[in-house]
Write an enzyme that holds these catalytic residues in place. Structure first.
Site, PDB file in Angstrom:
ATOM      1  N   TYR A 120       0.922  -1.135   0.114  1.00 24.71           N
ATOM      2  CA  TYR A 120      -0.049   0.049  -0.062  1.00 24.71           C
ATOM      3  C   TYR A 120       0.876   1.202   0.106  1.00 24.71           C
ATOM      4  CZ  TYR A 120      -3.992  -3.169   1.432  1.00 24.71           C
ATOM      5  OH  TYR A 120      -4.808  -4.097   1.414  1.00 24.71           O
ATOM      6  N   LYS A 173       4.882 -14.415   1.605  1.00 24.06           N
ATOM      7  CA  LYS A 173       4.745 -15.399   0.670  1.00 24.06           C
ATOM      8  C   LYS A 173       6.017 -15.739  -0.071  1.00 24.06           C
ATOM      9  CE  LYS A 173       2.015 -17.908  -2.024  1.00 24.06           C
ATOM     10  NZ  LYS A 173       1.633 -19.149  -1.422  1.00 24.06           N
ATOM     11  N   ASP A 179      -1.429 -17.782   2.906  1.00 25.72           N
ATOM     12  CA  ASP A 179      -2.440 -18.475   2.531  1.00 25.72           C
ATOM     13  C   ASP A 179      -2.596 -19.918   3.477  1.00 25.72           C
ATOM     14  OD1 ASP A 179      -0.199 -19.627   1.568  1.00 25.72           O
ATOM     15  OD2 ASP A 179      -0.532 -20.285  -0.390  1.00 25.72           O
ATOM     16  N   ASP A 190      -3.755  -6.669   6.332  1.00 25.33           N
ATOM     17  CA  ASP A 190      -5.189  -6.261   6.253  1.00 25.33           C
ATOM     18  C   ASP A 190      -6.151  -7.311   5.953  1.00 25.33           C
ATOM     19  OD1 ASP A 190      -7.331  -4.390   5.485  1.00 25.33           O
ATOM     20  OD2 ASP A 190      -6.594  -4.052   3.424  1.00 25.33           O
ATOM     21  N   ASP A 225      -9.285  -8.874   8.865  1.00 28.45           N
ATOM     22  CA  ASP A 225     -10.585  -9.059   8.438  1.00 28.45           C
ATOM     23  C   ASP A 225     -10.980 -10.421   8.953  1.00 28.45           C
ATOM     24  OD1 ASP A 225     -10.917  -6.114   7.729  1.00 28.45           O
ATOM     25  OD2 ASP A 225     -12.559  -7.112   6.240  1.00 28.45           O
TER      26      ASP A 225
HETATM   27  C1  IPM Z   1      -8.304  -1.015   7.090  1.00 25.26           C
HETATM   28  C2  IPM Z   1      -9.106  -0.786   5.984  1.00 25.26           C
HETATM   29  C3  IPM Z   1      -8.228   0.293   5.158  1.00 25.26           C
HETATM   30  C4  IPM Z   1      -6.973  -0.532   4.790  1.00 25.26           C
HETATM   31  C5  IPM Z   1      -8.624   0.779   3.775  1.00 25.26           C
HETATM   32  C6  IPM Z   1      -9.999   1.422   4.042  1.00 25.26           C
HETATM   33  C7  IPM Z   1      -7.872   1.562   3.054  1.00 25.26           C
HETATM   34  O1  IPM Z   1      -9.626  -1.800   5.265  1.00 25.26           O
HETATM   35  O2  IPM Z   1      -7.997  -0.226   7.999  1.00 25.26           O
HETATM   36  O3  IPM Z   1      -8.182  -2.493   7.202  1.00 25.26           O
HETATM   37  O4  IPM Z   1      -6.890  -1.646   4.266  1.00 25.26           O
HETATM   38  O5  IPM Z   1      -5.858   0.167   5.272  1.00 25.26           O
HETATM   39 MN    MN Z   2      -9.178  -3.604   6.087  1.00 28.29          MN
END
Ligand code: IPM
Ligand code: MN
Length: 344
Positions: A132, A182, A215, A239, A243
């Site tokens: 990123y 990876k 993975d 990231d 999630d």
């Molecule tokens: C998070 C979010 C952000 C990220 C997005 C919205 C850019 O998904 O804080 O995890 O990936 O950094």
């Molecule tokens: Mn995120």
């Protein structure tokens, strides 16, 4: 007694009510000691001004002790690639908040999809570079020769500092650190990450380090989460894993995060992992617990360890009563009031 100046950026959608809830709880835990200044920087602000935050936004934030952020993004109004690169991501980079700490733990009374207890993982996500970094470009746009390049940037300084942070966190917990790469497929950046990990491991002989591919660790988080404790990963991998961690802990309504500048050369920022959720933004049912947990992390970072612990205990009391544990079942206000009552 110290008072703290907090910059508050509620942002968009459910970011607004959950931030309000979190600040009420924080103020209750530390009465009269938080001075909150709210900034309306958001997608609506963009529609009015053409910018997600003013030109001097970063300078304005710099003098605060901490930043409390709700959520950014409302793709129907402003493309995500514009809103995120205009507010959230530049703050993380400008204030060198290179360590994104995301605790994933099942609160009492919350039933995660795995339906087994004891889920407790601390993810450390690299937060300023990697995939990123924002380095890249597009040429021949709109033609058949179009090219898009997005370059992942891994610097020795960046990799070393996040890994050190991971080793330190592992020391504070079980002494186990899982490093995520990876390197079987990405033979430059990820092999480099592995090399730096091995170099540093010599300095932390008390930490047991294991190496996983992204993975494989994703599968492991579901199949054998108890085998993991502190996990350190690059920006993209962290990231995705967080999630997944959020889902296993019962949903994004519980997942907190701290964007930390470990050197304290600039303010750190505290935000729930979830987004602005435009689809439920007007229903009053956003779970404020992720935002409340995030302000607890903020108070801990500020040295108010006791107040932070009281918020966590209050949250746990509330979820143990079955309040806020099932998505959509309780109103935001109801959950917030329950946490406040539990603080008394
Ligand atoms: C998070 C979010 C952000 C990220 C997005 C919205 C850019 O998904 O804080 O995890 O990936 O950094
Ligand atoms: Mn995120």
């Amino acid at each position: 007694m110290t008072t703290y100046r907090i910059a508050v950026i509620p942002g968009d959608g459910i970011g607004i009510p959950v931030t309000e809830a979190a600040l009420v709880v924080a103020a209750k835990a530390l009465p009269g000691r938080l001075e909150a200044v709210t900034f309306p920087w958001s997608c609506d602000f963009y529609l009015q001004t053409g910018q997600m935050m003013p030109q001097d936004g970063i300078d304005t934030l710099r003098s605060f002790d901490a930043i409390c952020l709700g959520a950014v993004g409302w793709p129907e109004k402003v493309p995500d690639s514009v809103s995120l690169h205009g507010l959230l991501l530049p703050i993380r980079k400008a204030f060198v908040q290179y360590a994104n700490i995301r605790p994933h733990r099942l609160l009492p009374g919350v039933e995660g999809p795995l339906r087994k207890g004891g889920f407790d993982i601390l993810c450390i996500r690299e937060n300023t570079e990697g995939e990123y970094s924002g380095a890249g470009g597009r040429v021949h746009q709109g033609t058949k020769d179009e090219v898009a390049v997005e370059t992942a940037v891994f610097t020795r300084a960046g990799v070393e500092r996040i890994l050190r942070f991971g080793f330190e966190q592992a020391r504070k917990r079980s002494g186990r650190l899982a490093s995520v790469t990876k390197s079987n497929a990405q033979k430059y950046s990820m092999v480099f990450w592995d090399e730096v990990t091995k170099e540093l491991a010599a300095e932390y002989p008390d930490v047991a380090i294991s190496h996983y591919h992204i993975d494989a660790i994703a599968a492991r988080m579901v199949m054998a989460p108890e085998s993991l404790d502190v996990v350190v990963a690059s920006n993209l991998f962290g990231d995705i894993l967080t999630d997944l961690g959020a889902a296993i802990q019962g949903g994004l309504g519980f997942a907190a995060s701290a964007n930390i500048n470990p050197d304290r050369s600039a303010p750190s920022m505290f935000e729930p992992v979830h987004g602005s959720a435009p689809d439920i933004a007007h229903l009053g049912i956003a779970n404020p617990l992720a935002a409340i947990w995030s302000v607890a992390m903020m108070l801990e970072h500020l040295g108010e360890v006791e107040a932070a612990a009281r918020i966590m205990t209050a949250m746990e009391t509330v979820t143990a009563q079955g309040i806020g544990t099932v998505p959509g079942q309780n109103k935001t206000d109801e959950i917030t009031q329950a946490v406040i009552s539990a603080l008394d």
